[in-house]
Design a protein around this motif. Structure first.
Motif, PDB file in Angstrom:
ATOM      1  N   THR A   5      91.973  18.179  67.768  1.00 53.80           N
ATOM      2  CA  THR A   5      92.494  16.819  67.966  1.00 53.80           C
ATOM      3  C   THR A   5      93.266  16.720  69.274  1.00 53.80           C
ATOM      4  O   THR A   5      92.866  16.016  70.198  1.00 53.80           O
ATOM      5  CB  THR A   5      93.418  16.417  66.804  1.00 53.80           C
ATOM      6  OG1 THR A   5      94.464  17.382  66.675  1.00 53.80           O
ATOM      7  CG2 THR A   5      92.645  16.305  65.501  1.00 53.80           C
ATOM      8  N   PRO A  22      90.023  17.322  61.247  1.00 51.93           N
ATOM      9  CA  PRO A  22      91.151  16.482  61.667  1.00 51.93           C
ATOM     10  C   PRO A  22      91.782  15.653  60.543  1.00 51.93           C
ATOM     11  O   PRO A  22      91.943  14.434  60.666  1.00 51.93           O
ATOM     12  CB  PRO A  22      90.532  15.580  62.733  1.00 51.93           C
ATOM     13  CG  PRO A  22      89.099  15.482  62.337  1.00 51.93           C
ATOM     14  CD  PRO A  22      88.733  16.791  61.707  1.00 51.93           C
ATOM     15  N   GLU A  39      95.291  12.316  67.336  1.00 53.99           N
ATOM     16  CA  GLU A  39      95.834  13.147  66.258  1.00 53.99           C
ATOM     17  C   GLU A  39      95.123  12.890  64.925  1.00 53.99           C
ATOM     18  O   GLU A  39      94.541  11.833  64.707  1.00 53.99           O
ATOM     19  CB  GLU A  39      97.328  12.889  66.071  1.00 53.99           C
ATOM     20  CG  GLU A  39      98.186  13.054  67.304  1.00 53.99           C
ATOM     21  CD  GLU A  39      98.229  11.794  68.148  1.00 53.99           C
ATOM     22  OE1 GLU A  39      97.391  10.893  67.966  1.00 53.99           O
ATOM     23  OE2 GLU A  39      99.107  11.730  69.024  1.00 53.99           O
ATOM     24  N   SER A  40      95.286  13.881  64.013  1.00 53.79           N
ATOM     25  CA  SER A  40      94.606  13.850  62.716  1.00 53.79           C
ATOM     26  C   SER A  40      94.978  12.616  61.887  1.00 53.79           C
ATOM     27  O   SER A  40      96.065  12.050  62.030  1.00 53.79           O
ATOM     28  CB  SER A  40      94.981  15.108  61.925  1.00 53.79           C
ATOM     29  OG  SER A  40      96.376  15.163  61.719  1.00 53.79           O
ATOM     30  N   TYR A  79      90.491  10.038  63.332  1.00 57.19           N
ATOM     31  CA  TYR A  79      89.036  10.197  63.448  1.00 57.19           C
ATOM     32  C   TYR A  79      88.354  10.078  62.085  1.00 57.19           C
ATOM     33  O   TYR A  79      87.262   9.530  61.975  1.00 57.19           O
ATOM     34  CB  TYR A  79      88.772  11.575  64.074  1.00 57.19           C
ATOM     35  CG  TYR A  79      87.327  11.920  64.244  1.00 57.19           C
ATOM     36  CD1 TYR A  79      86.581  11.379  65.285  1.00 57.19           C
ATOM     37  CD2 TYR A  79      86.700  12.802  63.373  1.00 57.19           C
ATOM     38  CE1 TYR A  79      85.248  11.700  65.449  1.00 57.19           C
ATOM     39  CE2 TYR A  79      85.371  13.136  63.531  1.00 57.19           C
ATOM     40  CZ  TYR A  79      84.652  12.575  64.567  1.00 57.19           C
ATOM     41  OH  TYR A  79      83.335  12.898  64.724  1.00 57.19           O
TER      42      TYR A  79
END
Ligand code: TXA
Ligand code: MG
Length: 370
Positions: free
Chosen positions: A37, A98, A182-183, A212
């Motif tokens: 990520t 992620p 970021e996740s 994501y």
């Protein structure tokens, strides 16, 4: 402190380099490393000292909890309790990857790591360098994004160096990251069991940070999920993830997002940029391959083809940093709300813009959420 940068093979990380990094981590020190990520700033999650070092290096408020990164599913049971079945299903579908999940914490995890909370955020990243480092250092790495607090998250080792040079001993350079945002964070810590010990099915896991892995991807696996009402741009409720309440991801320049029909957006941005230019303000435009020739500003940057969503995610933070480096004072950005990953991209872009957005035709919808 001198910061060393070690290039590491991103698919087959060199053992000697991983051991050198793990040795620093086992002693409570900090190492920045690539994940799929963004780059993370790692410390041993089970050592209070490690977490303290992270807060100091980032200048991060110590009530903002850290994500613990693991490399094996079994290790989850050492740091989390009451793990609901939805978590196992999501892990089977998306780990390594992620996705971060929030659980009730076990006693093993120090409050320094969780920012004083009784819950712990856990993620199993898929990047080979991250996995090797987690395993070699003992299995549990606390790692926030490796930027100084308030700056855009780093998607390359050079971004980490920009922010943290001289403040940490080692950066592992595994090249540019694959996702760039970021996740996704999903909270399952508040789910409960009934008197007979069965998990209640009427309670819904909650998305605290879009990423994501989209809402639709999650509900394909576990059925209905809900969004934290606090992360909607127009919300007056505080977000549940402490980190989401801070003005974040921001470059030095001001950003205005302009949404609407393509030609109208270009006309509006060009008029604003012309007016800025007359006042000596350096302007930048964040657009796509489809529209880049329509703009007149000091710096025009295409994030890529509008149909290649991952490319747009990968470029977002890097471009915000590049605008800073070029001394741009006012950035105008197109809206990406229509993309499938639009939820995640707009979440970051709106925060970077301090929620300043104009929808054409119409007035500036400016917001003062803190
Ligand atoms: O992709 C990622 O998640 C990256 C890479 C390095 O893994 N890490 C990352 O960490 O973005 P950070 O610290 O920049 O963001 C963590 C977010 C913050 O908003 C924090 O408040 C939230 O997760 N968080 C952590 N623990 C939590 C908890 N127990 N309850 C609610 N939110 C939590
Ligand atoms: Mg961060």
């Amino acid at each position: 402190m001198i910061t060393q940068v070690e290039k590491v093979n991103e698919l087959h990380p060199e053992e000697a380099i991983i051991e050198k990094a793990a040795d620093i981590l086992r002693r409570g020190g900090l190492v920045a490393f690539p994940t799929e990520t963004v780059y993370g700033l790692g410390a041993d999650a089970l050592l209070a000292e490690g977490a303290k070092n992270i807060y100091a290096a980032k200048g991060r408020p110590s009530d903002n909890p850290l994500i613990v990164h693991i490399a094996r599913w079994e290790d989850l049971y050492k740091i989390a309790v009451d793990i609901p079945p939805q978590a196992k299903a999501l892990a089977d579908a998306f780990w390594p990857g992620p996705l971060t999940m929030i659980f009730k914490k076990s006693e093993t995890v120090p409050y320094e790591t969780t920012g004083g909370l009784d819950t712990v955020a856990v993620r199993m990243p898929s990047h080979p360098v991250a996995l090797a480092l987690i395993r070699q250092s003992g299995g549990f790495l606390a790692a926030p994004s490796a930027n100084t607090s308030g700056r855009p998250s780093p998607t390359r080792a050079s971004h980490v160096a920009e922010d943290l040079d001289g403040r940490i001993p080692l950066i592992l350079d595994g090249g540019a990251v694959g996702i760039g945002i970021e996740s996704t964070i999903v909270d399952v810590s508040f789910l409960t069991k009934d008197a007979a010990g069965a998990w209640n099915t009427d309670e819904l896991p909650m998305i605290l940070r879009p990423g994501y892995i989209t809402h639709a991807m999650l509900s394909d696996v576990i059925g209905a999920v809900c969004d934290d009402p606090g992360f909607a741009p127009d919300s007056t409720v505080r977000p549940k993830a402490p980190g989401m309440k801070y003005k974040h991801y921001a470059p030095k320049a001001d950003i205005l997002i302009v949404a609407g029909e393509e030609a109208a957006v270009a006309a509006h941005i060009n008029a604003c940029a012309k007016a800025d230019g007359a006042q000596g303000i350096k302007t930048g435009v964040l657009c796509t391959d489809q529209t880049k020739t329509a703009y007149v500003a000091d710096v025009v940057k295409s994030m890529g083809d509008r149909r290649q969503e991952v490319e747009i995610m990968q470029n977002l933070y890097a471009f915000l940093r590049e605008f800073d480096a070029l001394g741009v004072q006012q950035i105008y950005a197109e809206s990406f709300a229509d993309l499938e990953a639009g939820g995640a991209i707009m979440n970051r872009l709106l925060k970077a813009a301090g929620y300043r957005m104009v929808s054409l035709p119409g007035e500036i919808e400016s917001e003062t959420k803190q």
